[in-house]
Motif scaffolding. Structure first.
Motif: not given
Lengths: 74, 705
Positions: B373-391, B395-398
């Motif tokens: 799902i993330m791939r077409p948006f220029g990200m990958n599966g590992k991006s989900i951790v920053p995005l979820i902990s961004g909730m 700062v630590p998510s970045i």
């Protein structure tokens, strides 16, 4: 055959990785020639896949798995 | 005098390194930068004996000393330079015993650098469940370094490590991989060019320098060209040779091996949690549970926090002489602080859930499921951790995006993570949603507040995904992108680890937010209670006769008092500032009071609530009512120009959207600057998020009014 063609229940041995950019990363992760490999799981949209190596489980996209050459055993 | 030794913890990701770090240092640790660099280190202290302390450095998990991502680079940077102050006297290498061969690959590389090293075999229990057991005595003999069997999560074997640190005799080096097949003349030149005596360390540094194009790269590339040295081929050969050496050592010491982890518990759990059709549904239900928990479990602790604050302010009011100091403390600082601290229970619940999901190993599965799902948006599966902990907090998510190998994917992840609704927005949303919908409203079994809140989080996620898609077209790169990630075995969460994580993260939030809020509250209180040209005194004079005329009915005098307070605020410096920017924000439906809050919350979003508390309690006469609901006061607020309530549906929605998209967080700007090593990206991020916030709020306001 390559890794994308591996089916559930089949066991294979890794022969080589044809993509030079990927081979180092895969070797470091334990996916290297001579290791046995099993298909463990497929993600919700059919891609990526999760494979079992002798001691660990890693996931890999189909496009990258295509560069992993394998040989079926048993 | 106390002596101190420096010890570095090194190991693969998921080997239990953080557990060992926590077991060794407890709460006694801090995160700081290496002197003069942006490389971050997590250090802690442990006392070994009366005269000796150990400074323990926790290095990010890595698979090899040829770094492929930003976090692997940190580990490499520390181990490469012997002259560096923090170069360890000893490395504690933690290996996952259930995955020993691969773990020993990195071990052998680190040992070959010539640094004294001891090996800790962790997770022996997991290994045994897989059918693997080792003869540790034999392994120790074959590897030639001290080995300790430990269970970091259960804190077993920690004392043995501590006493080993005291024993100088155990500080030994080992060598595994020989450079026999490499041209000795070239090695000598490389050693000279890199100022290193250890040949492997020199060659390894040279290869990295040539591919990272860091210092000395030009010189080194020339040497490699002269000798026709293929660095990639060398690395490949090196890895395979090391595996061969390791296999020879390990195979003698391996007692049982039924091999392959089929039918393990992890395998069964994964069949359900990452199921092709159920997996994503389970993930969404989990998220919904988190939001419901945030609301249904937090109300009592929230009352408690409120109660404590009203106790403290009551105490101050009754014990301090009435006057400026007491007013400043109660109406300024305490009002501002309580506005935010009341949300602490909700923030703790959110941080706790995310920490649990990480600790048990579920986050990696979410990455696996979401990659496509993330791939077409220029990200990958590992991006989900920053995005979820961004909730929880951006700062630590970045910083958590460091394990993304591809620079473009990492940059996009960094740029859009602050759009995920973080806990600082929670107080703002809760206050505003509360003004629209009563607390008790239910929709089926669900609390409507929780549902609306979930919609706000969804809006943030959609905005993040959409912005990522836009950035995909603007950011150029040539690097190959791939997604190869380990799925670690599931583990039971460890209470002490969770508490330490919570303590660190919530502590950082309270301390960071607290500092800003106290400062802003004080300044704001002064600006809101003083004004130019004695205007405030004039207002007081105007109403004095009515308010003090005891022959008038009570309700008329009360009414006059309210009007006076409103006009006093308008006449103050804060009121003047707010009015100055009012023309710019009027299209969004905001009045000058919201303007003040927008200005103050430029530093941090949660200051909005504190500002509102301060504004409306300066308005107030103080006393018992100071902590009565800001919400009720805001609802009762009448716009002096239109005569209608200041907070209409359109204004509230527009305000929520503004806070969802705007980058009002100094800490995020600072961390993005640090992680991207640039001024350009934080500026671009601030601008695009502000434009997005302004335009969306404008549209929402027009649609609903």
């Amino acid at each position: 055959m390559n890794l994308t063609e591996l089916k559930f229940g089949q066991k294979a041995i890794i022969e080589k990785v044809t993509d030079d950019d990927l081979s180092l990363k895969l070797f470091e992760m334990g996916l290297l020639p001579g290791e046995s490999i099993l298909l463990e799981n497929v993600a919700p949209f059919g891609d990526p896949i999760a494979v079992l190596l002798s001691e660990s489980k890693i996931c890999i996209r189909l496009q990258d798995a295509a560069s992993v050459q394998i040989k079926l055993i048993s | 005098m106390q002596k101190e030794i420096t010890v570095a913890l090194v190991g693969n990701p998921n080997c239990g390194k953080t557990s060992l770090f926590n077991a060794l240092t407890g709460l006694n640790h801090k995160v700081s930068n290496f002197a003069g660099t942006t490389v971050e280190k997590k250090t802690g202290e442990t006392r070994l004996s009366a005269g000796l302390k150990a400074q323990i450095i926790d290095l990010p998990g890595t698979y090899s000393l040829y770094p492929k991502s930003a976090d692997e680079l940190v580990t490499y940077e520390i181990l490469r330079n012997k002259a560096e102050n923090n170069y360890p006297d000893l490395v504690i290498f933690i290996a996952d015993a259930s995955n020993l061969k691969r773990n020993l690959l990195l071990f052998s590389q680190v040992a070959d650098l010539g640094v004294p090293i001891i090996l800790c075999l962790n997770m022996m229990d997991v290994a045994e469940r897989k059918g693997i057991r080792y003869d540790i005595k034999l392994l120790e003999k074959e590897l030639g370094v001290p080995i300790f069997a430990i269970n970091a999560r259960k804190q077993v074997g920690i004392d043995n490590i501590k006493s080993a640190l005291l024993n100088d005799k155990l500080r030994v080096t080992a060598e595994y991989f020989k450079l026999d097949h490499v041209d000795i003349k070239m090695l000598e030149e490389v050693c000279k060019a890199t100022d290193k005596r250890n040949k492997y360390a020199a060659l390894q540094f040279a290869i990295n320098a040539s591919s990272l194009l860091s210092e000395k790269a030009q010189r080194i590339i020339q040497i490699f060209e002269k000798y026709n040295f293929d660095t990639r081929k060398f690395q490949e050969d090196e890895i395979l040779a090391r595996y061969q050496i390791i296999e020879n050592i390990v195979k003698n010491a391996r007692l049982i091996n039924t091999s392959q982890l089929k039918n393990s518990l992890t395998h069964k759990v994964d069949e359900i949690l990452t199921h092709r059709y159920l997996g994503i549904g389970i993930f969404l239900v989990l998220l919904l549970l988190v939001f419901q928990a945030m609301f249904s479990w937090s109300s009592y602790p929230m009352y408690l926090v409120e109660y404590i604050f009203s106790m403290v302010s009551g105490y101050i009011e009754s014990h301090l002489p009435k006057g400026i100091l007491s007013d400043l403390l109660v109406q300024g600082v305490l009002a501002g602080l309580s506005g935010v601290m009341i949300f602490l229970p909700q923030i703790i619940i959110l941080f706790l859930f995310i920490a649990i999901l990480e600790d048990v190993g579920y986050m990696a599965r979410v990455g696996f499921m979401m990659d496509r799902i993330m791939r077409p948006f220029g990200m990958n599966g590992k991006s989900i951790v920053p995005l979820i902990s961004g909730m929880a907090c951006a700062v630590p998510s970045i910083m958590a995006s460091r394990n993304i190998e591809n620079k473009k994917e990492r940059l996009i992840t960094i740029l859009v993570t602050p759009l995920m609704s973080c806990s600082a927005r929670l107080p703002v949303y809760t206050l505003l949603i509360g003004m629209l919908i009563p607390d008790t409203a239910k929709w089926g079994p669900f609390n409507v507040h929780g549902l609306v809140l979930m919609v706000m989080y969804l809006i943030g996620f959609v905005a993040a995904i959409f912005s990522a898609w836009m950035f995909k077209f603007f950011i150029k790169q040539k690097q190959k992108n791939y997604f190869i990630m380990e799925l670690p075995s599931y583990k039971m969460p460890v209470f002490s680890n969770l508490m330490i994580t919570l303590y660190e993260k919530v502590g950082a939030f309270v301390w960071g937010a607290g500092k800003i809020i106290v400062a802003v509250s004080v300044v704001l209180w002064v600006l809101a209670s003083t004004g130019p040209h004695g205007n405030i005194a004039k207002v007081e004079q105007k109403y004095a006769t009515t308010i003090n005329n005891e022959s008038l009915p009570q309700n008329i005098r009360e009414e006059a008092k309210l009007q006076m307070n409103a006009q006093k605020l308008e006449a103050s410096y804060a009121g003047e500032f707010g009015k100055m920017i009012e023309p710019a924000i009027r299209p969004l439906g905001f009045d000058w009071k919201i303007g003040i809050a927008l200005l103050t919350s430029l530093a941090a979003r949660e200051v909005f609530v504190g500002t509102m508390s301060t504004i409306y309690s300066v308005n107030d006469d103080g006393g018992e009512e100071t902590f009565s609901n800001i919400k009720t006061k805001m609802q009762a607020d009448i716009n002096s120009q239109t005569g209608k309530p200041s907070y209409s549906l359109a204004t509230i929605l527009s305000l929520m959207i503004f806070y969802a998209f705007a980058l009002q967080c100094m800490s995020t700007i600072a961390v993005v600057k640090k992680e991207t090593h640039s001024n350009k990206w934080p500026i671009i991020q601030f601008v695009y998020m502000t434009v997005l916030a302004y335009a969306s709020s404008f549209l929402v306001f027009i649609m609903f009014s």
